[in-house]
Design a protein around this motif. Structure first.
Motif, PDB file in Angstrom:
ATOM      1  N   ARG A  17      49.345  57.368  -7.575  1.00 28.07           N
ATOM      2  CA  ARG A  17      48.733  56.402  -8.491  1.00 28.07           C
ATOM      3  C   ARG A  17      49.460  55.055  -8.479  1.00 28.07           C
ATOM      4  O   ARG A  17      49.091  54.139  -9.214  1.00 28.07           O
ATOM      5  N   GLN A  37      37.494  54.626  -0.459  1.00 25.87           N
ATOM      6  CA  GLN A  37      37.398  53.172  -0.470  1.00 25.87           C
ATOM      7  C   GLN A  37      36.079  52.639   0.075  1.00 25.87           C
ATOM      8  O   GLN A  37      35.719  51.486  -0.194  1.00 25.87           O
ATOM      9  N   ASP A  75      47.121  52.629 -10.410  1.00 21.48           N
ATOM     10  CA  ASP A  75      45.851  53.148 -10.912  1.00 21.48           C
ATOM     11  C   ASP A  75      45.997  53.483 -12.388  1.00 21.48           C
ATOM     12  O   ASP A  75      47.030  54.026 -12.811  1.00 21.48           O
ATOM     13  N   CYS A  76      44.972  53.219 -13.168  1.00 17.17           N
ATOM     14  CA  CYS A  76      45.053  53.537 -14.591  1.00 17.17           C
ATOM     15  C   CYS A  76      43.659  53.701 -15.174  1.00 17.17           C
ATOM     16  O   CYS A  76      42.656  53.318 -14.559  1.00 17.17           O
ATOM     17  N   HIS A 109      40.959  45.256 -14.659  1.00 22.61           N
ATOM     18  CA  HIS A 109      42.248  45.050 -14.015  1.00 22.61           C
ATOM     19  C   HIS A 109      43.118  44.137 -14.872  1.00 22.61           C
ATOM     20  O   HIS A 109      42.635  43.402 -15.731  1.00 22.61           O
ATOM     21  N   ARG A 112      41.592  49.746 -12.974  1.00 24.30           N
ATOM     22  CA  ARG A 112      40.854  50.870 -13.549  1.00 24.30           C
ATOM     23  C   ARG A 112      40.368  51.758 -12.413  1.00 24.30           C
ATOM     24  O   ARG A 112      39.688  51.305 -11.487  1.00 24.30           O
ATOM     25  N   THR A 113      40.725  53.031 -12.488  1.00 21.28           N
ATOM     26  CA  THR A 113      40.454  53.964 -11.404  1.00 21.28           C
ATOM     27  C   THR A 113      39.975  55.287 -11.971  1.00 21.28           C
ATOM     28  O   THR A 113      40.575  55.807 -12.926  1.00 21.28           O
ATOM     29  N   LYS A 161      45.742  61.328 -14.051  1.00 22.88           N
ATOM     30  CA  LYS A 161      47.004  61.657 -13.397  1.00 22.88           C
ATOM     31  C   LYS A 161      47.225  63.159 -13.468  1.00 22.88           C
ATOM     32  O   LYS A 161      47.108  63.769 -14.533  1.00 22.88           O
TER      33      LYS A 161
END
Length: 247
Positions: A71, A103, A140-141, A166, A183-184, A188
């Motif tokens: 991440r 991607q 990533d979050c 972002h 933002r992904t 986790k």
């Protein structure tokens, strides 16, 4: 009181091999290999800790990377389409492999280092023209706004932009890489193999800084580190980071 990010910590089974890969990838020098750790720094005029630049520490661990995507990853900058193509080819010759992280059809190239740590080779972008080889450290979050609030208070970098998708920070000196939160989808699931290390300024108290971070929402993290001079914490979304002891 405040903190500064001083290095990206990459865990590896074979520290020497991964360290050599990243040294060649970045065009950096190996400044030390004490205690099994390989430290890579910009070769010209770099004195650790730098007020803006970050170095890379490759640290030994006993377990291999899982199939889960890290991440945190590095984005590498390029100056032209030809440079991007040359860099991708050179990295693959050094042992990088193509990586597929959903991607799709994008102008950048996603690769993995010899132990599977993902990174991107970006197409030329004006914003990254003066960052050096590392354009950005990307996290990533789920909620960039929450991460921006925490990290903006946690360290002395400047918040440049924040949206629902972002957030972007950079050293107030206007030099070095960016720190970006994207933002992904997905949560986790495993401990990360790449994280940031933060350092107090001379004269600041490390334990006071750690207490300040806890008040901002950080939590203590037990990674089996035992009795060490640094403190392992997790940010509000569980992303690991360490606060180093001044030395």
């Amino acid at each position: 009181m405040t903190l500064r990010p001083v290095q990206v910590n990459i865990k590896a089974l074979d520290v020497s091999a991964v360290g050599r890969f990243w040294a060649e990838a970045l065009g950096w020098a190996v400044s030390g290999e004490g205690s099994g750790i390989t430290r890579l720094v910009a070769p010209i005029g770099f004195v650790w800790p730098d007020p803006a630049l970050v170095c890379v520490d490759v640290v030994p661990v006993p377990e291999p990377k899982t199939t889960a995507k890290n991440r945190v990853h590095l984005d590498l900058a390029t100056t032209s389409a030809a440079h991007q193509a040359e860099l991708v080819a050179r990295l693959q010759a050094l042992g990088a492999t193509p990586a597929h992280v959903g991607q799709g059809d994008v102008p950048w190239t996603v690769l993995a280092d010899p132990e599977g740590n993902e990174f991107c080779v970006l197409e030329p972008r004006e914003i990254y023209r003066d960052t050096g080889p590392i354009a950005a450290v990307v996290v990533d979050c789920a909620d960039p706004r929450t991460m921006a609030r925490f990290w903006d208070e946690a360290m002395d970098w400047t918040l440049h932009e924040v949206t629902d998708d972002h957030a972007v920070l950079r050293s107030a000196t206007g030099a070095g890489p960016y720190l970006e939160f994207l933002r992904t989808p997905g949560a986790k699931t495993v401990h990360g193999r790449v994280h940031l290390d933060l350092l107090p300024y001379p004269g600041d108290d490390k334990e006071a800084e750690v207490a300040r971070l806890r008040a901002l929402g950080a939590t203590d993290l037990d990674l089996g580190q035992g009795d060490v001079p640094w403190t392992c914490l997790a940010d509000p979304e569980g992303q690991e980071f360490c606060v180093l002891a001044p030395s």
